[in-house]
Design a protein around this motif. Structure first.
Motif, PDB file in Angstrom:
ATOM      1  N   LEU A 127      43.199  23.138  85.077  1.00 22.14           N
ATOM      2  CA  LEU A 127      44.493  22.452  85.171  1.00 22.14           C
ATOM      3  C   LEU A 127      45.453  22.786  84.028  1.00 22.14           C
ATOM      4  CD1 LEU A 127      43.286  18.895  86.270  1.00 22.14           C
ATOM      5  CD2 LEU A 127      44.146  20.734  87.727  1.00 22.14           C
ATOM      6  N   GLY A 128      44.929  23.332  82.959  1.00 25.61           N
ATOM      7  CA  GLY A 128      45.776  23.631  81.788  1.00 25.61           C
ATOM      8  C   GLY A 128      45.831  22.450  80.838  1.00 25.61           C
ATOM      9  N   THR A 129      46.395  21.341  81.310  1.00 24.39           N
ATOM     10  CA  THR A 129      46.468  20.123  80.482  1.00 24.39           C
ATOM     11  C   THR A 129      46.178  18.909  81.372  1.00 24.39           C
ATOM     12  OG1 THR A 129      48.812  19.854  80.981  1.00 24.39           O
ATOM     13  CG2 THR A 129      48.269  21.060  78.961  1.00 24.39           C
ATOM     14  N   ARG A 157      27.826  15.072  66.332  1.00 22.46           N
ATOM     15  CA  ARG A 157      28.147  16.246  65.520  1.00 22.46           C
ATOM     16  C   ARG A 157      28.593  17.491  66.289  1.00 22.46           C
ATOM     17  NH1 ARG A 157      23.928  16.854  60.597  1.00 22.46           N
ATOM     18  NH2 ARG A 157      22.442  17.307  62.243  1.00 22.46           N
ATOM     19  N   ASP A 158      28.610  17.444  67.605  1.00 26.14           N
ATOM     20  CA  ASP A 158      29.126  18.613  68.339  1.00 26.14           C
ATOM     21  C   ASP A 158      29.896  18.168  69.574  1.00 26.14           C
ATOM     22  OD1 ASP A 158      29.619  21.301  68.771  1.00 26.14           O
ATOM     23  OD2 ASP A 158      27.674  21.704  69.688  1.00 26.14           O
ATOM     24  N   LEU A 159      30.755  17.152  69.394  1.00 25.51           N
ATOM     25  CA  LEU A 159      31.562  16.677  70.521  1.00 25.51           C
ATOM     26  C   LEU A 159      32.645  17.705  70.825  1.00 25.51           C
ATOM     27  CD1 LEU A 159      32.039  12.927  69.487  1.00 25.51           C
ATOM     28  CD2 LEU A 159      30.584  13.793  71.348  1.00 25.51           C
ATOM     29  N   LYS A 160      32.765  18.045  72.092  1.00 20.92           N
ATOM     30  CA  LYS A 160      33.796  18.986  72.579  1.00 20.92           C
ATOM     31  C   LYS A 160      33.787  18.904  74.102  1.00 20.92           C
ATOM     32  CE  LYS A 160      30.419  22.742  72.171  1.00 20.92           C
ATOM     33  NZ  LYS A 160      30.139  24.100  71.710  1.00 20.92           N
ATOM     34  N   PRO A 161      34.863  19.373  74.751  1.00 17.85           N
ATOM     35  CA  PRO A 161      34.947  19.215  76.204  1.00 17.85           C
ATOM     36  C   PRO A 161      33.798  19.896  76.980  1.00 17.85           C
ATOM     37  CG  PRO A 161      37.103  19.703  75.301  1.00 17.85           C
ATOM     38  CD  PRO A 161      36.125  19.882  74.174  1.00 17.85           C
ATOM     39  N   GLU A 162      33.151  20.906  76.379  1.00 19.04           N
ATOM     40  CA  GLU A 162      32.002  21.559  77.023  1.00 19.04           C
ATOM     41  C   GLU A 162      30.805  20.618  77.107  1.00 19.04           C
ATOM     42  OE1 GLU A 162      33.974  22.825  74.756  1.00 19.04           O
ATOM     43  OE2 GLU A 162      33.948  25.020  74.726  1.00 19.04           O
ATOM     44  N   GLY A 240      39.642  13.178  67.849  1.00 21.01           N
ATOM     45  CA  GLY A 240      41.046  13.534  67.617  1.00 21.01           C
ATOM     46  C   GLY A 240      41.358  14.922  68.165  1.00 21.01           C
ATOM     47  N   CYS A 241      40.465  15.883  67.888  1.00 22.88           N
ATOM     48  CA  CYS A 241      40.648  17.257  68.389  1.00 22.88           C
ATOM     49  C   CYS A 241      40.635  17.275  69.917  1.00 22.88           C
ATOM     50  CB  CYS A 241      39.535  18.170  67.875  1.00 22.88           C
ATOM     51  SG  CYS A 241      39.573  18.460  66.101  1.00 22.88           S
ATOM     52  N   ILE A 242      39.733  16.495  70.515  1.00 23.09           N
ATOM     53  CA  ILE A 242      39.586  16.501  71.978  1.00 23.09           C
ATOM     54  C   ILE A 242      40.813  15.870  72.650  1.00 23.09           C
ATOM     55  CG2 ILE A 242      38.221  15.585  73.923  1.00 23.09           C
ATOM     56  CD1 ILE A 242      35.731  15.835  71.980  1.00 23.09           C
ATOM     57  N   LEU A 243      41.289  14.733  72.125  1.00 22.79           N
ATOM     58  CA  LEU A 243      42.481  14.092  72.712  1.00 22.79           C
ATOM     59  C   LEU A 243      43.681  15.051  72.652  1.00 22.79           C
ATOM     60  CD1 LEU A 243      42.158  10.443  71.324  1.00 22.79           C
ATOM     61  CD2 LEU A 243      41.662  11.234  73.650  1.00 22.79           C
ATOM     62  N   CYS A 248      47.303  19.002  75.301  1.00 19.40           N
ATOM     63  CA  CYS A 248      48.010  20.265  75.021  1.00 19.40           C
ATOM     64  C   CYS A 248      47.374  21.490  75.662  1.00 19.40           C
ATOM     65  CB  CYS A 248      48.000  20.573  73.532  1.00 19.40           C
ATOM     66  SG  CYS A 248      48.975  19.478  72.578  1.00 19.40           S
ATOM     67  N   GLY A 249      46.114  21.379  76.052  1.00 21.17           N
ATOM     68  CA  GLY A 249      45.434  22.532  76.634  1.00 21.17           C
ATOM     69  C   GLY A 249      44.663  23.380  75.635  1.00 21.17           C
TER      70      GLY A 249
END
Ligand code: ATP
Length: 324
Positions: A127-129, A157-162, A240-243, A248-249
């Protein structure tokens, strides 16, 4: 060693009966109790396969790890961390649940919740964003799940969209606890100690500086680069990085190589695009702070105007997912 005997796992289920008495049921499962289906994905040391319990017809995701490969690459520690962590976090709708573990000659098996809608990362890539409503929805569930982990003495310690998977109802299931940190739990104030160091009524104690580098460059907090220390607030940085990334994509700190990414993180070198809403900007800028003690806490984030429309608590996990 506490892996169940070959081909059979001991899974202890505690359920209260009609009179409120807790019954303990022991269920043993092994490879032959499942029908294996399609491959869901592959990791460096594992293959994840959809599988059906022959008896109940319930579907699971089974993570199959190659023992020889794990021993050769010295990853035994991480496999045990993943198992112990998942066992400690057995009961939250936003965290992948581990039902059984067993092994045969060649492999270790983790029987997990199936997340048939894949990774939040793939949704974002397609979707991009995400819009504000979707970011509030997925963000609120992430907050609730991370709050539960922290209350139970686990730092991811390894939170990310993956590592955010999606179930059949498009609700999140956080996964990948191989690099998590388990905090020792203090005995609870009223003197009951529980059965083990996994006493969940206790207060988790953070002991810093016992970490080696873990994580993914783009989401690593500055304190890990400067002090090699990571605590609960390191997961807050990643949130914070994930939000930011959902809106923003792309993640806030991104460069052509890891070294340059780390430089940007240390210098807090990031910016908001012009269209980034002021309320989201206020929230993210209070999460991406160099000093970990200045970052908002989970409770403060839940109370932030960005989440004003969200009802936290059990309702969060029965709400219909917004249209993507
Ligand atoms: P690495 O070990 O290299 O870091 P990884 O953590 O992605 O990779 P696995 O945990 O083995 O490795 O997962 C492999 C893939 O399988 C993932 O990319 C994920 O998309 C998929 N997967 C993992 N767990 C589940 C699950 N419970 N339900 C559905 N798909 C899953």
């Amino acid at each position: 060693d506490d892996w169940a005997e070959r081909g059979a796992a001991v899974h202890v289920q505690r359920e209260a009966d009609a009179n409120g008495n807790v019954q303990t049921k022991t269920i043993k499962k092994g490879v032959k109790d499942f029908t294996f289906g399609r491959i869901l994905g592959e990791g460096s040391f594992s293959t994840v396969v959809a599988a059906t319990d022959r008896q109940t017809l319930r579907e699971y995701a089974i993570k199959i790890l190659d023992k020889r490969h794990i021993i050769k690459e010295k990853k035994v520690k991480y496999v045990n961390i993943e198992k112990n962590t998942l066992n400690r976090l057995g009961d939250h709708p936003g965290i992948v649940r581990l039902y059984y573990t067993f092994q045969d000659e060649r492999s270790l098996y983790f029987v997990l919740d199936l997340a048939p809608n894949g990774e939040l990362f793939s949704v974002l890539k397609k979707l991009g964003t995400l819009n504000m409503e979707c970011t509030q929805y997925y963000g609120a569930q992430l907050l609730d799940a991370v709050g539960y982990m922290h209350d139970h003495g686990v730092i991811h310690r390894d939170l990310k969209p993956e590592n955010i998977l999606l179930d059949e109802n498009m609700r999140i299931k956080v996964t990948d606890f191989g690099t998590a940190k388990l905090l020792s739990m203090q005995k609870s104030v009223n003197g009951t100690t529980g059965a083990s160091s996994d006493n969940i009524s206790g207060i988790p104690i953070e002991d810093d500086r016992s970490n080696s580098f873990v994580g993914t460059a783009e989401y690593v907090p500055p304190e890990l680069l400067t002090d090699k220390a990571a605590g609960r607030s390191s997961d807050i940085w990643a949130i914070g990085c994930i939000l930011y990334q959902l809106l923003c994509g792309k993640p806030p700190f991104k460069a052509s190589n890891e070294y340059q990414t780390f430089q940007k993180i240390i210098k807090l070198e990031y910016s908001f695009p012009a269209l980034f809403s002021p309320v989201a900007r206020d929230l993210v800028s209070h999460l991406l702070l160099t000093d970990p003690s200045k970052r908002l806490t989970i409770e403060q984030i839940k109370a932030h105007p960005f989440f004003a429309d969200v009802e936290f608590g059990p309702a969060l996990w029965s709400r219909k997912s917004p249209r993507l």
